[in-house]
Enzyme design. Structure first.
Site, PDB file in Angstrom:
ATOM      1  N   ASP A  59       0.846  -1.199   0.000  1.00  0.00           N
ATOM      2  CA  ASP A  59       0.000   0.000   0.000  1.00  0.00           C
ATOM      3  C   ASP A  59       0.882   1.250   0.000  1.00  0.00           C
ATOM      4  O   ASP A  59       0.387   2.376  -0.054  1.00  0.00           O
ATOM      5  CB  ASP A  59      -1.019  -0.006   1.153  1.00  0.00           C
ATOM      6  CG  ASP A  59      -0.366   0.035   2.523  1.00  0.00           C
ATOM      7  OD1 ASP A  59       0.878  -0.064   2.603  1.00  0.00           O
ATOM      8  OD2 ASP A  59      -1.095   0.169   3.524  1.00  0.00           O
ATOM      9  N   SER A  60       2.212   1.042   0.027  1.00  0.00           N
ATOM     10  CA  SER A  60       3.152   2.153  -0.220  1.00  0.00           C
ATOM     11  C   SER A  60       2.855   2.766  -1.587  1.00  0.00           C
ATOM     12  O   SER A  60       3.264   3.896  -1.864  1.00  0.00           O
ATOM     13  CB  SER A  60       4.604   1.649  -0.161  1.00  0.00           C
ATOM     14  OG  SER A  60       4.784   0.495  -0.956  1.00  0.00           O
ATOM     15  N   ASP A  98      -1.208  -6.179  -0.386  1.00  0.00           N
ATOM     16  CA  ASP A  98      -1.269  -5.493   0.912  1.00  0.00           C
ATOM     17  C   ASP A  98      -2.705  -5.028   1.137  1.00  0.00           C
ATOM     18  O   ASP A  98      -3.255  -4.290   0.308  1.00  0.00           O
ATOM     19  CB  ASP A  98      -0.344  -4.265   0.839  1.00  0.00           C
ATOM     20  CG  ASP A  98       0.270  -3.912   2.172  1.00  0.00           C
ATOM     21  OD1 ASP A  98      -0.052  -4.570   3.176  1.00  0.00           O
ATOM     22  OD2 ASP A  98       1.097  -2.983   2.190  1.00  0.00           O
ATOM     23  N   LYS A 128      -1.344  -9.394   2.880  1.00  0.00           N
ATOM     24  CA  LYS A 128      -0.601  -8.923   4.060  1.00  0.00           C
ATOM     25  C   LYS A 128      -1.505  -7.997   4.876  1.00  0.00           C
ATOM     26  O   LYS A 128      -2.206  -7.161   4.300  1.00  0.00           O
ATOM     27  CB  LYS A 128       0.678  -8.175   3.651  1.00  0.00           C
ATOM     28  CG  LYS A 128       1.426  -7.564   4.832  1.00  0.00           C
ATOM     29  CD  LYS A 128       2.808  -7.095   4.467  1.00  0.00           C
ATOM     30  CE  LYS A 128       2.877  -5.716   3.892  1.00  0.00           C
ATOM     31  NZ  LYS A 128       2.376  -4.634   4.778  1.00  0.00           N
ATOM     32  N   GLU A 130      -1.496  -5.442   8.436  1.00  0.00           N
ATOM     33  CA  GLU A 130      -0.682  -4.786   9.464  1.00  0.00           C
ATOM     34  C   GLU A 130      -1.261  -5.045  10.852  1.00  0.00           C
ATOM     35  O   GLU A 130      -2.477  -5.072  11.027  1.00  0.00           O
ATOM     36  CB  GLU A 130      -0.626  -3.273   9.221  1.00  0.00           C
ATOM     37  CG  GLU A 130       0.238  -2.902   8.033  1.00  0.00           C
ATOM     38  CD  GLU A 130       0.458  -1.398   7.905  1.00  0.00           C
ATOM     39  OE1 GLU A 130       0.134  -0.636   8.833  1.00  0.00           O
ATOM     40  OE2 GLU A 130       0.981  -0.986   6.847  1.00  0.00           O
ATOM     41  N   GLU A 197       9.221  -4.067  10.516  1.00  0.00           N
ATOM     42  CA  GLU A 197       9.630  -2.783   9.932  1.00  0.00           C
ATOM     43  C   GLU A 197      10.161  -1.852  11.021  1.00  0.00           C
ATOM     44  O   GLU A 197       9.516  -1.650  12.057  1.00  0.00           O
ATOM     45  CB  GLU A 197       8.432  -2.129   9.203  1.00  0.00           C
ATOM     46  CG  GLU A 197       8.800  -0.775   8.599  1.00  0.00           C
ATOM     47  CD  GLU A 197       7.792  -0.245   7.585  1.00  0.00           C
ATOM     48  OE1 GLU A 197       6.837  -0.961   7.216  1.00  0.00           O
ATOM     49  OE2 GLU A 197       7.976   0.904   7.160  1.00  0.00           O
TER      50      GLU A 197
END
Ligand code: KIV
Length: 279
Positions: A59-60, A98, A128, A130, A197
């Site tokens: 999602d970057s 993501d 993925k 978070e 991270e």
């Protein structure tokens, strides 16, 4: 007659696809695992040709591709389009979508519904998510439906405001122990790997030693089982690069020079010439 479909259905491992189960074996034999982000089909092809094992449609993209200041605005529809493009380009690497902010926070059911969309509509091999804590039941629900899940703890950009900004996590003994507990809980919930991270290197080492699934480090030192970089950082496309990323090329200046040369050629009448015109 081939028993495999020519064009595999979503969630059907394509011929030559790296099996998810191979990653734990790579960790066991201390074979470094490589992940890179990609946001389009050329990026997926490039990561595949370069030998990456995992391709993350991060999602970057909200920042690197869509021009936002954070990852939070990324939507399901945007992430589906980008993931679909990457899966068209990447054959051997596992493609991980993501899950964007808002797509898994509300309930286990909504998280599962959106994870299924990534697999069915975009051909993702895994998703993925978070966080730990409330994310654990989401992970269990998605894994329970047969979709592999990658965890992500430490600096989780979707909740950077709660974490006090984009800064390293797990820097006190108490917080380091919490990271280890979260990583173990994600493994117990069924994750096949966990991104760490912006975590101090000794903490990342301890977490990696405490899990049988691979850890994937970004800004987490050299002792994680895998490394990931954002492709824009490693190619030098962005104006700035985080301290923990290595710039392997300076595409920003290469691309700017190329476009400037085109502008100058057109303005000066040097393009198109005969060679680039039809007679
Ligand atoms: O969105 C992303 O690119 C990520 C990586 C930095 C792990 O989450």
């Amino acid at each position: 007659m081939s028993i495999r479909p020519q064009s595999p259905a979503p969630a059907t491992p394509a011929p030559g696809k790296l099996p998810v189960t191979e990653l734990t074996e790579m960790k066991a034999r201390r074979q470094p695992i490589v992940m890179v982000t990609a946001y389009d089909a050329p990026g997926g092809r490039l990561a595949d040709a370069a030998g990456a094992d995992l391709v993350l449609v991060g999602d970057s993209a909200a920042m690197t591709v869509l021009g936002h200041d954070s990852t939070v605005p990324a939507t399901m529809e945007e992430m589906l389009i980008l993931t679909r493009a990457v899966t068209r380009g990447a054959r051997r690497p596992l493609v991980i979508a993501d899950m964007p902010f808002g797509s898994f926070q509300v309930s286990d059911e909504e998280a599962l519904h959106n994870a299924i969309r990534f697999v069915k509509e975009a051909g993702a091999d895994a998703v993925k998510l978070e966080g730990a804590g409330p994310t654990l039941t989401r992970v269990a629900a998605i894994v329970g439906a047969g979709i592999p899940v990658m965890g992500h703890i430490g600096l989780t950009p979707q909740s950077a405001t709660m974490l006090g900004g984009f800064k390293a996590q797990g820097r006190t003994a108490e917080k380091a122990l919490q990271l280890l507990a979260d990583a173990r809980a994600l493994e117990a919930a069924g994750c096949f790997s966990v991104v760490l991270e912006a975590v101090p290197a000794p903490v990342a080492r301890r977490v990696s030693e405490g899990l049988s699934i691979p850890t994937i480090g970004i800004g987490a030192g050299g002792a994680t089982d895998a490394q990931v970089l954002v492709i824009n950082d490693l190619l030098g496309i962005n104006a700035t690069v985080p301290r923990f990323a290595r710039k392997y090329a300076d595409l920003r200046s290469v691309m700017t020079d190329a476009v400037t040369a085109f502008v100058v050629d057109v303005q000066g009448g040097a393009f198109p010439d005969e060679e680039h015109s039809y007679s």
